[in-house]
Design a protein around this motif. Structure first.
Motif, mmCIF file in Angstrom:
data_model
loop_
_atom_site.group_PDB
_atom_site.id
_atom_site.type_symbol
_atom_site.label_atom_id
_atom_site.label_comp_id
_atom_site.label_asym_id
_atom_site.label_seq_id
_atom_site.Cartn_x
_atom_site.Cartn_y
_atom_site.Cartn_z
ATOM 1 N N LEU A 1 -10.481 -27.564 -37.156
ATOM 2 C CA LEU A 1 -11.536 -27.894 -36.198
ATOM 3 C C LEU A 1 -11.535 -29.374 -35.845
ATOM 4 N N GLU A 2 -10.657 -30.147 -36.499
ATOM 5 C CA GLU A 2 -10.699 -31.601 -36.329
ATOM 6 C C GLU A 2 -9.672 -32.078 -35.302
ATOM 7 N N ASP A 3 -8.579 -32.684 -35.766
ATOM 8 C CA ASP A 3 -7.662 -33.384 -34.858
ATOM 9 C C ASP A 3 -6.992 -32.478 -33.835
ATOM 10 N N ALA B 1 -13.807 -28.761 -26.779
ATOM 11 C CA ALA B 1 -13.462 -27.411 -27.235
ATOM 12 C C ALA B 1 -13.949 -27.126 -28.653
ATOM 13 N N LYS B 2 -14.587 -28.085 -29.291
ATOM 14 C CA LYS B 2 -14.935 -27.930 -30.708
ATOM 15 C C LYS B 2 -15.987 -26.840 -30.944
ATOM 16 N N GLY C 1 -16.509 -24.118 -29.183
ATOM 17 C CA GLY C 1 -15.841 -22.826 -29.058
ATOM 18 C C GLY C 1 -14.917 -22.538 -30.220
ATOM 19 N N ALA C 2 -14.273 -23.578 -30.746
ATOM 20 C CA ALA C 2 -13.372 -23.397 -31.886
ATOM 21 C C ALA C 2 -14.149 -22.954 -33.115
ATOM 22 N N LEU C 3 -15.296 -23.576 -33.346
ATOM 23 C CA LEU C 3 -16.114 -23.181 -34.497
ATOM 24 C C LEU C 3 -16.540 -21.721 -34.373
ATOM 25 N N SER C 4 -16.950 -21.309 -33.193
ATOM 26 C CA SER C 4 -17.345 -19.914 -32.980
ATOM 27 C C SER C 4 -16.181 -18.964 -33.226
ATOM 28 N N ALA C 5 -14.992 -19.350 -32.756
ATOM 29 C CA ALA C 5 -13.816 -18.497 -32.929
ATOM 30 C C ALA C 5 -13.442 -18.363 -34.396
ATOM 31 N N GLU D 1 -21.078 -27.444 -38.824
ATOM 32 C CA GLU D 1 -19.881 -26.663 -39.133
ATOM 33 C C GLU D 1 -19.948 -26.115 -40.554
ATOM 34 N N LEU D 2 -20.405 -26.932 -41.486
ATOM 35 C CA LEU D 2 -20.534 -26.484 -42.874
ATOM 36 C C LEU D 2 -21.512 -25.316 -42.975
#
Length: 270
Positions: free
Chosen positions: A33-35, A41-42, A44-48, A79-80
């Motif tokens: 989820l980082e670099d 897009a972060k 959406g990435a967390l949701s995915a 995120e945690l």
């Protein structure tokens, strides 16, 4: 769990690659989820990532396959919380850890999720022993690119110093030897092999990758040779009951060598 030799990073905003990464046979899959994810897009990435982890829990596959880590963003408490809510058996890969207090703050939000701490600064290297000794830490690793930026150098002497400090910190805390950082040039497999062999000589074990094509090279470097396996079996046969013995090669061995011999045979079994 078997020894972790190969790890593979996957961008968190590419859910189409998650199952493919698991299917590569890597021992560790890191959903990033980082670099690897652009700021916009972060979310959406967390949701995915959370959706995929929930699916693994629902279909019963969460307890099988590789270890799953999620590399979070520093200071991103939401995120945690989201990852903890999945109840998936994962580890948090936490960047920019500089002290045991940083670990304690993560624990206050993430609860009992194990932590793989990424040390990426001079201060983190100097505090590596205290970081590794925290009970929430399952693994410790070096973020070499960020460290090089902090130090203004990625000379081999500088990186080897940091690698040595982290090795001692990990082993003193009873943790596995750290895995080497990802080698960024996916086309330079010879360079990957040479640098991985250098890290292996320093006592590090395993390496993360940014492309599946790197996995076979990494696995080959850490696979015990037939000569090493024969030596390990000879040592166990000669001194497992105690005392000092001489192998047919003329080498004197004693019980102090049993740890290395058993590690070689365990790696061979994997």
């Amino acid at each position: 769990m078997s020894a972790i030799v190969t790890g593979l990073y996957v961008p968190g905003d590419r859910p189409d690659r998650f199952d493919k990464a698991v299917a590569t046979g890597a021992d560790l899959v890191i959903l990033d989820l980082e670099d690897a994810v652009a700021p916009e897009a972060k979310a959406g990435a967390l949701s995915a990532v959370a959706e995929w982890l929930n699916g693994r829990v629902s279909n019963g596959s969460a307890s099988r396959g590789p270890l799953i880590q999620v590399r979070v963003n520093a200071g991103a408490d939401h995120e945690l919380v989201a990852l903890r809510a999945t109840d998936a058996p994962i580890e948090l890969r936490v960047p920019k850890v500089e002290s045991a207090a940083d670990v304690e703050r993560i624990v206050s939000v993430a609860g009992d999720l194990p932590i793989a701490a990424l040390v990426e600064s001079a201060l983190g290297v100097e505090n590596a022993a205290a970081i590794a000794a925290h009970p929430a830490i399952a693994h410790i690793a070096l973020g070499e690119s960020d460290l090089a930026s902090d130090l203004g150098s990625r000379d081999a002497v500088v990186i080897d110093y940091a690698r040595t400090r982290l090795l001692f910190a990990a082993r003193a805390a009873g943790l596995p030897a750290p895995m080497l950082s990802a080698y960024p040039d996916i086309r330079d497999l010879d360079g990957l092999r040479a640098d991985t062999e250098r890290g292996a000589r320093l006592g590090w074990f395993g390496r993360t990758a940014v492309h599946p094509s790197q996995l076979a090279v990494i696995a080959a470097v850490f696979a015990p040779t037939d000569t090493e396996t024969a030596w390990a079996r000879a040592v166990l046969a000669a001194v497992e009951g105690g005392g000092v013995a001489t192998l047919p090669s003329g080498e004197m061995v004693d019980p102090a060598m049993l740890g290395r011999a058993r590690a070689i045979l365990a790696a061979r079994a994997d």
